[in-house]
Design an enzyme around this catalytic site. Structure first.
Site, PDB file in Angstrom:
ATOM      1  N   ARG A 147       0.834  -1.155   0.013  1.00  0.00           N
ATOM      2  CA  ARG A 147       0.135   0.067   0.127  1.00  0.00           C
ATOM      3  C   ARG A 147       0.780   1.166   0.108  1.00  0.00           C
ATOM      4  O   ARG A 147       2.178   1.258   0.179  1.00  0.00           O
ATOM      5  CB  ARG A 147      -0.856  -0.120   1.288  1.00  0.00           C
ATOM      6  CG  ARG A 147      -2.013  -1.026   1.186  1.00  0.00           C
ATOM      7  CD  ARG A 147      -2.510  -1.215   2.552  1.00  0.00           C
ATOM      8  NE  ARG A 147      -1.213  -1.913   3.348  1.00  0.00           N
ATOM      9  CZ  ARG A 147      -1.285  -2.234   4.693  1.00  0.00           C
ATOM     10  NH1 ARG A 147      -2.484  -1.980   5.112  1.00  0.00           N
ATOM     11  NH2 ARG A 147      -0.037  -2.513   5.014  1.00  0.00           N
ATOM     12  N   GLU A 179      19.610  -7.302  15.703  1.00  0.00           N
ATOM     13  CA  GLU A 179      19.030  -8.246  14.739  1.00  0.00           C
ATOM     14  C   GLU A 179      19.744  -7.999  13.307  1.00  0.00           C
ATOM     15  O   GLU A 179      19.780  -7.069  12.802  1.00  0.00           O
ATOM     16  CB  GLU A 179      17.721  -7.881  14.474  1.00  0.00           C
ATOM     17  CG  GLU A 179      17.003  -9.063  13.590  1.00  0.00           C
ATOM     18  CD  GLU A 179      15.321  -8.905  13.713  1.00  0.00           C
ATOM     19  OE1 GLU A 179      14.806  -8.602  14.967  1.00  0.00           O
ATOM     20  OE2 GLU A 179      14.830  -9.015  12.778  1.00  0.00           O
ATOM     21  N   ARG A 211      17.783  -3.857  13.096  1.00  0.00           N
ATOM     22  CA  ARG A 211      16.972  -3.392  14.085  1.00  0.00           C
ATOM     23  C   ARG A 211      17.574  -3.661  15.690  1.00  0.00           C
ATOM     24  O   ARG A 211      18.318  -4.654  15.678  1.00  0.00           O
ATOM     25  CB  ARG A 211      15.408  -3.698  14.061  1.00  0.00           C
ATOM     26  CG  ARG A 211      15.158  -4.917  14.004  1.00  0.00           C
ATOM     27  CD  ARG A 211      13.638  -5.096  13.889  1.00  0.00           C
ATOM     28  NE  ARG A 211      13.205  -6.457  13.881  1.00  0.00           N
ATOM     29  CZ  ARG A 211      12.192  -7.042  13.947  1.00  0.00           C
ATOM     30  NH1 ARG A 211      10.998  -6.121  13.997  1.00  0.00           N
ATOM     31  NH2 ARG A 211      11.520  -8.242  13.812  1.00  0.00           N
ATOM     32  N   ASP A 245       1.284 -14.179   9.812  1.00  0.00           N
ATOM     33  CA  ASP A 245       1.108 -13.666  10.990  1.00  0.00           C
ATOM     34  C   ASP A 245       0.434 -14.666  12.159  1.00  0.00           C
ATOM     35  O   ASP A 245      -0.152 -15.491  11.667  1.00  0.00           O
ATOM     36  CB  ASP A 245       0.357 -12.308  11.211  1.00  0.00           C
ATOM     37  CG  ASP A 245       1.224 -11.122  10.806  1.00  0.00           C
ATOM     38  OD1 ASP A 245       2.246 -11.107  11.212  1.00  0.00           O
ATOM     39  OD2 ASP A 245       0.638 -10.149  10.412  1.00  0.00           O
ATOM     40  N   ARG A 276      15.411 -16.261   4.510  1.00  0.00           N
ATOM     41  CA  ARG A 276      16.146 -15.490   5.010  1.00  0.00           C
ATOM     42  C   ARG A 276      16.145 -15.988   6.781  1.00  0.00           C
ATOM     43  O   ARG A 276      15.186 -16.350   6.966  1.00  0.00           O
ATOM     44  CB  ARG A 276      15.852 -13.873   5.043  1.00  0.00           C
ATOM     45  CG  ARG A 276      15.672 -13.374   3.812  1.00  0.00           C
ATOM     46  CD  ARG A 276      17.001 -13.006   3.010  1.00  0.00           C
ATOM     47  NE  ARG A 276      17.758 -12.205   3.714  1.00  0.00           N
ATOM     48  CZ  ARG A 276      19.071 -11.726   3.323  1.00  0.00           C
ATOM     49  NH1 ARG A 276      19.808 -12.534   2.456  1.00  0.00           N
ATOM     50  NH2 ARG A 276      19.501 -10.616   4.058  1.00  0.00           N
ATOM     51  N   ARG A 290       1.529   8.004   5.936  1.00  0.00           N
ATOM     52  CA  ARG A 290       0.515   8.190   6.414  1.00  0.00           C
ATOM     53  C   ARG A 290       0.362   9.885   6.469  1.00  0.00           C
ATOM     54  O   ARG A 290       1.363  10.507   6.945  1.00  0.00           O
ATOM     55  CB  ARG A 290       0.312   7.798   7.875  1.00  0.00           C
ATOM     56  CG  ARG A 290       0.255   6.377   7.666  1.00  0.00           C
ATOM     57  CD  ARG A 290       0.132   6.023   8.994  1.00  0.00           C
ATOM     58  NE  ARG A 290       0.050   4.373   9.072  1.00  0.00           N
ATOM     59  CZ  ARG A 290       0.286   3.826  10.251  1.00  0.00           C
ATOM     60  NH1 ARG A 290       0.369   4.160  11.288  1.00  0.00           N
ATOM     61  NH2 ARG A 290       0.178   2.189   9.938  1.00  0.00           N
ATOM     62  N   TYR A 322       4.829 -16.371   4.500  1.00  0.00           N
ATOM     63  CA  TYR A 322       4.917 -15.538   5.799  1.00  0.00           C
ATOM     64  C   TYR A 322       3.419 -15.625   6.349  1.00  0.00           C
ATOM     65  O   TYR A 322       2.550 -14.819   5.702  1.00  0.00           O
ATOM     66  CB  TYR A 322       5.460 -14.110   5.592  1.00  0.00           C
ATOM     67  CG  TYR A 322       5.423 -13.525   6.905  1.00  0.00           C
ATOM     68  CD1 TYR A 322       6.447 -13.536   7.965  1.00  0.00           C
ATOM     69  CD2 TYR A 322       4.257 -12.669   7.374  1.00  0.00           C
ATOM     70  CE1 TYR A 322       6.318 -13.209   9.048  1.00  0.00           C
ATOM     71  CE2 TYR A 322       4.055 -11.972   8.546  1.00  0.00           C
ATOM     72  CZ  TYR A 322       5.100 -12.397   9.408  1.00  0.00           C
ATOM     73  OH  TYR A 322       5.022 -11.767  10.450  1.00  0.00           O
TER      74      TYR A 322
HETATM   75  C1  FAD Z   1      11.115 -12.782  13.126  1.00  0.00           C
HETATM   76  C2  FAD Z   1       9.803 -12.772  13.101  1.00  0.00           C
HETATM   77  C3  FAD Z   1       8.715 -12.128  13.513  1.00  0.00           C
HETATM   78  C4  FAD Z   1       7.438 -12.186  13.702  1.00  0.00           C
HETATM   79  N1  FAD Z   1       6.631 -11.325  14.445  1.00  0.00           N
HETATM   80  C5  FAD Z   1       5.272 -11.660  14.524  1.00  0.00           C
HETATM   81  C6  FAD Z   1       4.545 -10.501  14.976  1.00  0.00           C
HETATM   82  O1  FAD Z   1       4.964  -9.499  15.496  1.00  0.00           O
HETATM   83  N2  FAD Z   1       3.188 -10.755  14.954  1.00  0.00           N
HETATM   84  C7  FAD Z   1       2.385 -11.927  14.245  1.00  0.00           C
HETATM   85  O2  FAD Z   1       1.219 -12.162  14.519  1.00  0.00           O
HETATM   86  N3  FAD Z   1       3.492 -12.802  13.908  1.00  0.00           N
HETATM   87  C8  FAD Z   1       4.605 -12.568  13.664  1.00  0.00           C
HETATM   88  N4  FAD Z   1       5.579 -13.809  12.964  1.00  0.00           N
HETATM   89  C9  FAD Z   1       5.030 -14.938  12.529  1.00  0.00           C
HETATM   90  C10 FAD Z   1       4.722 -15.863  13.645  1.00  0.00           C
HETATM   91  O3  FAD Z   1       6.057 -16.231  14.049  1.00  0.00           O
HETATM   92  C11 FAD Z   1       4.348 -17.420  12.972  1.00  0.00           C
HETATM   93  O4  FAD Z   1       2.720 -16.743  12.478  1.00  0.00           O
HETATM   94  C12 FAD Z   1       4.262 -18.408  13.717  1.00  0.00           C
HETATM   95  O5  FAD Z   1       5.340 -19.032  14.623  1.00  0.00           O
HETATM   96  C13 FAD Z   1       3.570 -19.605  13.083  1.00  0.00           C
HETATM   97  O6  FAD Z   1       3.401 -20.719  13.644  1.00  0.00           O
HETATM   98  P1  FAD Z   1       3.740 -22.281  13.149  1.00  0.00           P
HETATM   99  O7  FAD Z   1       3.443 -23.186  14.137  1.00  0.00           O
HETATM  100  O8  FAD Z   1       3.047 -22.335  11.747  1.00  0.00           O
HETATM  101  O9  FAD Z   1       5.227 -22.323  12.887  1.00  0.00           O
HETATM  102  P2  FAD Z   1       6.526 -22.307  13.984  1.00  0.00           P
HETATM  103  O10 FAD Z   1       6.343 -21.355  14.964  1.00  0.00           O
HETATM  104  O11 FAD Z   1       7.930 -22.246  13.072  1.00  0.00           O
HETATM  105  O12 FAD Z   1       6.370 -23.773  14.608  1.00  0.00           O
HETATM  106  C14 FAD Z   1       6.780 -24.858  13.729  1.00  0.00           C
HETATM  107  C15 FAD Z   1       7.471 -25.778  14.819  1.00  0.00           C
HETATM  108  O13 FAD Z   1       7.876 -27.150  14.036  1.00  0.00           O
HETATM  109  C16 FAD Z   1       9.175 -27.875  14.647  1.00  0.00           C
HETATM  110  N5  FAD Z   1       9.547 -28.635  13.831  1.00  0.00           N
HETATM  111  C17 FAD Z   1       9.975 -28.294  12.240  1.00  0.00           C
HETATM  112  N6  FAD Z   1      10.408 -29.221  11.834  1.00  0.00           N
HETATM  113  C18 FAD Z   1      10.358 -30.460  12.645  1.00  0.00           C
HETATM  114  C19 FAD Z   1      10.553 -31.696  12.541  1.00  0.00           C
HETATM  115  N7  FAD Z   1      11.167 -32.253  11.060  1.00  0.00           N
HETATM  116  N8  FAD Z   1      10.445 -32.433  13.573  1.00  0.00           N
HETATM  117  C20 FAD Z   1       9.897 -31.985  14.685  1.00  0.00           C
HETATM  118  N9  FAD Z   1       9.682 -30.589  15.022  1.00  0.00           N
HETATM  119  C21 FAD Z   1       9.641 -29.854  13.610  1.00  0.00           C
HETATM  120  C22 FAD Z   1       9.629 -26.621  14.774  1.00  0.00           C
HETATM  121  O14 FAD Z   1      10.882 -26.663  15.642  1.00  0.00           O
HETATM  122  C23 FAD Z   1       8.759 -25.552  15.456  1.00  0.00           C
HETATM  123  O15 FAD Z   1       8.786 -25.397  16.600  1.00  0.00           O
HETATM  124  C24 FAD Z   1       6.846 -13.528  12.817  1.00  0.00           C
HETATM  125  C25 FAD Z   1       7.785 -14.391  12.473  1.00  0.00           C
HETATM  126  C26 FAD Z   1       9.119 -14.089  12.390  1.00  0.00           C
HETATM  127  C27 FAD Z   1       9.967 -14.934  11.628  1.00  0.00           C
END
Ligand code: FAD
Length: 381
Positions: free
Chosen positions: A171, A298, A277, A348, A247, A175, A346
């Site tokens: 977008r 970071e 940051r 949230d 990344r 602002r 990606y």
């Molecule tokens: C730097 C960063 C900042 C973020 N900030 C925000 C924010 O401010 N607000 C927001 O809403 N969202 C944010 N997010 C997004 C948020 O992290 C994700 O929405 C969330 O973590 C997704 O959950 P998930 O369960 O799909 O994945 P994950 O949290 O990655 O969980 C996956 C799990 O699977 C496990 N796993 C993977 N492979 C295997 C395997 N082969 N065997 C056993 N275990 C395994 C991993 O260890 C992990 O614990 C951010 C993401 C990042 C990268």
């Protein structure tokens, strides 16, 4: 049924809980020694500050059901996220707003004057911007682009903004008022005891067997009626078609006494500063009082084979490889790929929970109808 969740992050926990509540037997594996995946929070032993171990996580959503869901397991306290940036020797307000513009140009412009000023310097010869750079030049002009967008983007993505698609800067990134709230969602907050405490409560059900420190291998799938896999999609197939690009982030932790930077997140847009940051974690819990403070510098870089994948790159090459992995996944049977790694997007936290709830419901419906659950309930392409 006997079900396996790979990953105890939000995806695995939310689907696992729904399956256990529906009377199924659920095993949840995670290779890490903690639950909550990348949202994991932990108290720092030295200062007592609650630290977002894998980078700052702020909860914000317009999804009332998701908000109700998280509040069922955790108390969320009000938190409004604001970000500052240090650029060219000064501190500015972000996202670029009227304060940023007036500060940058040393003026006292009102909204219409600022709008006219930006319209004058914006490159309107670019009719349909193709790249990130063209999009920025078209909407904010060269000064604000150089100061606030160019260096940060190069450090974050490791490529020139001329090689990134315009869609990344979706977008109008400006602002013309003094609103510096980072998120405009209806529901915003921070979990009082942290995300890990919340996920531990989601997983606290007699039908769930949680096994930490255990890595999934494909032979395990045979022992279960269905697998929900929230690990990396390419990892499931042993990277047979190559590695999807991510990344990764390096966090340089340091502690100080008092208040280090006066805000939760300070960006660094100048290209000669190597980090993107600094996060000061105690500002995420303004209701707590700690003498010490914990900060993370970071750094962003290309993700290697032994690194934690953070942000999917999803440029042309990756999308082509993703298409081939999706074909493999669709032929697999008995497994559904979920979450940010399983679908290479990606997401949230609120979107992750929404998709997990939808996936769980879809599975229960397929089970009731006697039909096959597909490999994806949300197609990654
Ligand atoms: C730097 C960063 C900042 C973020 N900030 C925000 C924010 O401010 N607000 C927001 O809403 N969202 C944010 N997010 C997004 C948020 O992290 C994700 O929405 C969330 O973590 C997704 O959950 P998930 O369960 O799909 O994945 P994950 O949290 O990655 O969980 C996956 C799990 O699977 C496990 N796993 C993977 N492979 C295997 C395997 N082969 N065997 C056993 N275990 C395994 C991993 O260890 C992990 O614990 C951010 C993401 C990042 C990268």
């Amino acid at each position: 049924m006997n079900l396996l969740m790979v990953g105890a992050g939000l995806s695995g926990a939310v689907i696992g809980r729904m399956m256990a509540e529906a009377g199924h037997k659920v095993t949840i594996l995670d290779e890490r020694d903690h639950v909550a995946g990348n949202c994991h929070t932990e108290r720092d032993a030295e200062t007592g500050v609650l630290v977002h171990i894998y980078g700052p996580h702020i909860f914000h959503t317009d999804d009332a059901e998701v908000w109700e869901y998280v509040n069922r397991f955790e108390t969320f306290l009000p938190y409004n996220h604001r970000v500052k940036t240090t650029s060219q020797g000064q501190v500015f307000s972000l996202p670029i707003n009227l304060h940023t513009i007036n500060q940058y140009y040393g003026k006292t412009m009102r909204p219409d004057e600022a709008r006219a000023h930006i319209a004058e310097i914006a490159d309107t010869s670019i009719e349909t911007p193709q790249t990130f750079e063209e999009q920025a030049l078209r909407f904010v002009g060269p000064d604000l682009y150089e100061a606030f967008l160019k260096g940060y983007t190069m450090k974050q993505w490791g490529v020139s903004p001329t090689d990134l698609p315009a869609s990344i800067l979706k977008r109008l990134p400006v602002r013309f008022n003094y609103d510096d709230h980072y998120f405009f969602h209806q529901f915003k907050g921070m979990p009082q005891d942290g995300y890990t405490a919340m996920v531990e409560r989601i997983l606290d059900h007699p039908g769930i067997d949680l096994r930490l420190g255990q890595r999934f291998s494909r032979e395990m799938a045979e022992r279960f009626d269905h697998v929900f896999y929230s690990g990396p999609l390419d990892g499931y197939f042993d990277y047979a078609l190559g590695r999807l690009g991510y990344r990764t982030l390096d966090f340089e932790k340091f502690t100080e006494i008092g208040d280090y930077q006066g805000c939760a997140v300070m960006n660094y847009g100048d290209p000669d500063v190597p980090y993107t940051r600094i996060t000061e974690h105690k500002h995420f819990a303004p209701w707590e009082d700690h003498e010490g403070t914990v900060c993370y510098r970071e750094y962003s870089r290309a993700c290697g084979a032994d690194d934690i994948p953070y942000y999917p790159i999803r440029l042309m090459g990756e999308m082509e490889m993703l298409g081939r992995y999706v074909e493999h996944a669709n032929q697999e049977g008995g497994v559904t790929f979920v979450g940010r790694l399983g679908t290479y997007r990606y997401l949230d936290m609120d979107v992750t929970i929404r998709e997990a709830l939808d996936t769980g419901r879809a599975f229960l419906k397929h089970a009731a109808d006697g039909t096959q659950m597909p490999a994806f309930s949300k197609p990654p392409l």
